[in-house]
Scaffold this active site. Structure first.
Site: not given
Ligand code: SAH
Ligand code: SF4
Length: 373
Positions: A121, A134, A141, A145, A148, A188-189, A218, A241-243, A317, A360
């Site tokens: 993507e 983006c 990945c 998480c 995600c 991806g990371e 990121s 990405s702290l969350h 989301n 994502c």
């Molecule tokens: N792996 C890296 C970069 C890709 S993820 C990372 O995790 O930072 C890119 C962004 O999409 C991150 O900030 C992630 O937290 C966000 N993201 C993933 N799933 C999401 C969701 N369901 N709702 C909102 N943001 C999301």
């Molecule tokens: Fe990978 Fe980023 Fe998604 Fe976590 S949020 S699974 S690190 S793409």
């Protein structure tokens, strides 16, 4: 659109196997000839001379690759027909458009098909002054998480440098407009693929002409890798990405966090600021009733105390695989205020783009489901 066979990806790896990803994933392109995209003027000059051409042809080739967007050497009409025929099969490294979807606000999502058939993507996000892309850094990945869609979809391999640069050129060509910003926030990371990501940043900067300061990487955090990135002395912005505001909650959302205490992650971020002079921003997906309470604001402030940083709140989301809840607008506003009251610089990022499949990895997942169903 015709349905095509997409190579399968393995299910998400365990946290323990993550450090192996960088080496394990170096399969696809290692044995193949390295394509020309992603190479500098110097490297292209060397390539043309090795193929019996005068050195100035290198600069010409560079222009045709990065400005004219050639997909085959046969298109370079300033080269002799004889030489073009000789080298026409040498790969440039461009992807094929598999699917394109435009939302009413102008955001365009792309599914791009790579030479080995994998689908990734990329997203183009236009505004008055900017065109942001983006980009993905991996196919899937391995971090897994819980919130995600990409994390739920498994992992295939790292992207090569040219496969990252290609995403930016593809969006630039589609919009007929120069890309101003790049964010590594697709699939991806990035820090599991640091070498190719750093090479792509350099190519986007020197070959495509995007300022390093306009590029954001990121990461969810891989022990030692933020420092490794800092040592490259790039001028990119780091987004972490702290969350979550504490280790227990973070581990619940991000399995790999178990091996990376929050304090260690933040210490590495402080080193990043020291080494690069660049700021770090923290991403925080807001999950209703889970990490959006007043005590989380207080906890987060105490973790980030004394750190010149910025927190980006991202309303969750919803994805189909889990039942986290998206917070109401009112809850987001309250949480934003609670963070401000604690002295934190904060902004909210509402996802732009498609209502459906906005997060994502979701578009690829839903298209894969369509192909199967
Ligand atoms: N792996 C890296 C970069 C890709 S993820 C990372 O995790 O930072 C890119 C962004 O999409 C991150 O900030 C992630 O937290 C966000 N993201 C993933 N799933 C999401 C969701 N369901 N709702 C909102 N943001 C999301
Ligand atoms: Fe990978 Fe980023 Fe998604 Fe976590 S949020 S699974 S690190 S793409």
């Amino acid at each position: 659109m015709t349905s095509t066979t997409v190579p399968t990806v393995s299910t998400a790896a365990t946290a323990a196997s993550i450090p192996a990803a960088e080496t394990a994933a170096e399969t696809a392109a290692e044995t193949a000839i390295a394509p020309l995209l992603g190479r500098s003027v110097g490297s292209l000059t060397q390539w043309v001379t090795e193929h019996g051409q005068p050195a100035y042809r290198g600069k010409q080739l560079h222009q045709w690759i990065y400005q004219r967007g050639i997909r085959s050497l046969n298109e370079v009409t300033v080269f002799s027909k004889k030489w073009r025929t000789e080298v026409k099969d040498f790969p440039i490294g461009r992807s094929h458009l598999h699917y394109r979807s435009e939302s009413p606000d102008g955001t365009v999502k792309y599914l791009l098909k790579l030479t080995d058939g994998h689908i990734i993507e990329a997203v183009g996000i236009p505004s008055d002054k900017r065109l942001t892309v983006c980009v993905s850094s991996q196919i899937g990945c391995p971090m897994g998480c819980d919130f995600c869609a990409t994390g739920k979809g498994g992992f295939a391999r790292n992207l090569e440098t040219y496969e990252i640069v290609d995403q930016v050129l593809t969006v630039q060509e589609d919009f007929h407009r120069r890309v101003s910003n790049v964010v590594f926030m697709g699939m991806g990371e990035p820090l599991l693929n640091t070498d190719n990501v750093v090479a792509a940043v350099r190519s986007l900067n020197q070959d495509v002409g995007i300022g390093q300061r306009m590029i954001t990487v990121s990461t969810v955090g891989i022990p030692g890798h933020i420092r490794r990135l800092a040592e490259q002395h790039l001028q990119v912005t780091l987004a972490v990405s702290l969350h979550a505001s504490n280790q227990a909650l973070r581990t619940q959302l991000i399995p790999s966090a178990e091996k990376y205490p929050l304090q260690d992650l933040i210490a590495e971020c402080r080193d990043y600021v020291k080494l690069t002079g660049r700021r770090v921003s923290f991403e925080y997906i807001v999950l209703a009733e889970l990490n959006d309470q007043p005590e989380h604001a207080i906890e987060l402030a105490s973790e980030l105390r004394g750190f010149q940083s910025h927190v980006n709140l991202i309303p969750y989301n919803p994805i189909v695989e889990v039942d986290y809840k998206r917070p109401t607008r009112k809850r987001i506003e309250d949480f934003t205020q609670q963070l401000k009251d604690q002295g934190i610089a904060v902004s909210v990022r509402y996802s732009r783009g498609l209502e459906k499949d906005a997060a994502c990895g979701q578009l690829r997942a839903s298209k894969a489901a369509e192909a199967i169903g």
